[in-house]
Design an enzyme around this catalytic site. Structure first.
Site, PDB file in Angstrom:
ATOM      1  N   GLU A   1       0.851  -1.200   0.000  1.00  0.00           N
ATOM      2  CA  GLU A   1       0.000   0.000   0.000  1.00  0.00           C
ATOM      3  C   GLU A   1       0.880   1.242   0.000  1.00  0.00           C
ATOM      4  O   GLU A   1       1.770   1.372   0.840  1.00  0.00           O
ATOM      5  CB  GLU A   1      -0.884   0.022   1.253  1.00  0.00           C
ATOM      6  CG  GLU A   1      -2.012  -0.985   1.250  1.00  0.00           C
ATOM      7  CD  GLU A   1      -3.257  -0.518   0.506  1.00  0.00           C
ATOM      8  OE1 GLU A   1      -3.303   0.652   0.052  1.00  0.00           O
ATOM      9  OE2 GLU A   1      -4.190  -1.341   0.387  1.00  0.00           O
TER      10      GLU A   1
ATOM     11  N   ASP B   1      -7.046   1.687  -8.247  1.00  0.00           N
ATOM     12  CA  ASP B   1      -5.762   2.069  -7.668  1.00  0.00           C
ATOM     13  C   ASP B   1      -4.658   1.108  -8.108  1.00  0.00           C
ATOM     14  O   ASP B   1      -4.948  -0.051  -8.357  1.00  0.00           O
ATOM     15  CB  ASP B   1      -5.853   2.135  -6.127  1.00  0.00           C
ATOM     16  CG  ASP B   1      -6.131   0.777  -5.485  1.00  0.00           C
ATOM     17  OD1 ASP B   1      -7.141   0.142  -5.837  1.00  0.00           O
ATOM     18  OD2 ASP B   1      -5.315   0.350  -4.651  1.00  0.00           O
TER      19      ASP B   1
ATOM     20  N   HIS C   1      -3.851  -2.961  -8.223  1.00  0.00           N
ATOM     21  CA  HIS C   1      -5.147  -3.468  -7.767  1.00  0.00           C
ATOM     22  C   HIS C   1      -6.178  -3.387  -8.899  1.00  0.00           C
ATOM     23  O   HIS C   1      -6.986  -4.289  -9.090  1.00  0.00           O
ATOM     24  CB  HIS C   1      -5.607  -2.657  -6.545  1.00  0.00           C
ATOM     25  CG  HIS C   1      -6.606  -3.354  -5.697  1.00  0.00           C
ATOM     26  ND1 HIS C   1      -7.176  -2.770  -4.593  1.00  0.00           N
ATOM     27  CD2 HIS C   1      -7.162  -4.600  -5.791  1.00  0.00           C
ATOM     28  CE1 HIS C   1      -8.031  -3.629  -4.046  1.00  0.00           C
ATOM     29  NE2 HIS C   1      -8.044  -4.737  -4.759  1.00  0.00           N
TER      30      HIS C   1
HETATM   31 ZN   LIG Z   1      -6.311  -1.289  -3.460  1.00  0.00          ZN
END
Ligand SMILES: [Zn+2]
Length: 268
Positions: free
Chosen positions: A136, A184, A174
């Site tokens: 992330e 994203d 993603h």
């Molecule tokens: Zn994501």
């Protein structure tokens, strides 16, 4: 009096957030122990009308990840993301979080199944959480990714790719694994420069000027070949363009997009 009240509020807030991480840490240790225990014994199973026989082999190790999924957090700070991944009720997590200043935080062991991908597929892989590592990036989705952050990401990918022999085409976003559901990392993510460092794939931009498409070029088949789920073709096109032609994102393929698609296919 005013200051005392403020002090109490600050102390309460600090002890409360400390508690979140302590609870998360304790639960992590407990779950890891339970998982370890569950591996120790192979229980006999019933398959068809037979009960399986158990004879343990001593030759094994743990399975390794083969995909890396890159996300942006859509949150405003790393602290916010740490908290999201530490709280039980959110039911989401990621192996790594990379902050704007380049700080890398590991929240899960590489060999456990994180909860970052949700429903999605890449090629024939239909349980992405089981085969991937989630990274992330602290980014709200509208700002550029900082140099320090991308630099840390590159170093992390270098380590993971070498350690787990992750193929370049399996370093994806993603949005690539969940067309129509996720967008994203954003269009500002530097896929091209990442591929130039050896992570992820990119097409030969020189060839784009001269390439001619085969008359029978099947764009759906090409998207599928790269890894996209094409059950909704417009969504697959959107995800493909977000990754490979992010200046012109849409649900339609232009002549230029078709050429890019053809050239990307050659890199897989
Ligand atoms: Zn994501």
């Amino acid at each position: 009096m005013k200051y005392l009240r403020l002090l109490i509020i600050i102390t309460l807030f600090a002890s409360c957030s400390k508690n979140i991480y302590q609870v998360s840490k304790n639960t992590y240790h407990k779950k890891a122990k339970q998982l370890g225990k569950s591996l120790v014994k192979i229980a006999p199973d019933t398959i068809g009308n037979r009960t399986t026989k158990v004879i343990e082999s001593q030759n094994f190790n743990l399975r390794k990840p083969n995909i890396v999924v890159i996300h942006h957090t859509a949150q405003d700070s790393c602290m916010q993301t740490y908290k999201t991944f530490a709280l039980e009720r959110t039911q989401v997590s990621s192996h790594y979080v990379i902050c704007d200043d380049g700080t890398i935080t590991q929240m899960l062991h590489d060999l456990v199944r994180g909860w970052h991908a949700g429903n999605g597929s890449w090629g024939k892989n239909t349980d992405i959480n089981s085969s991937s590592i989630g990274i992330e990036l602290d980014n709200n989705g509208t700002e550029p990714f900082s140099y320090a952050q991308i630099n840390s990401l590159t170093s992390l990918l270098e380590k993971l790719s070498t350690k787990y022999k992750i193929p370049a085409q399996n370093i994806i976003g993603h949005s690539d694994i969940a067309p129509g559901r996720k967008t994203d990392p954003s269009a500002l993510f530097p896929w091209k420069s990442l591929a130039e460092s050896g992570f992820g794939i990119w097409y030969d931009e020189e060839d784009l000027k001269t390439v001619t498409l085969p008359v029978d070029f099947d764009t759906t088949l090409a998207l599928k070949y790269i890894g996209y789920n094409t059950s909704n073709i417009k969504n697959a096109i959107y995800s493909f363009k977000l990754h490979f032609n992010s200046d012109e994102v849409s649900h339609e393929l232009s002549e230029k997009d078709k050429k890019i698609l053809f050239l990307v296919m050659k890199e897989v």
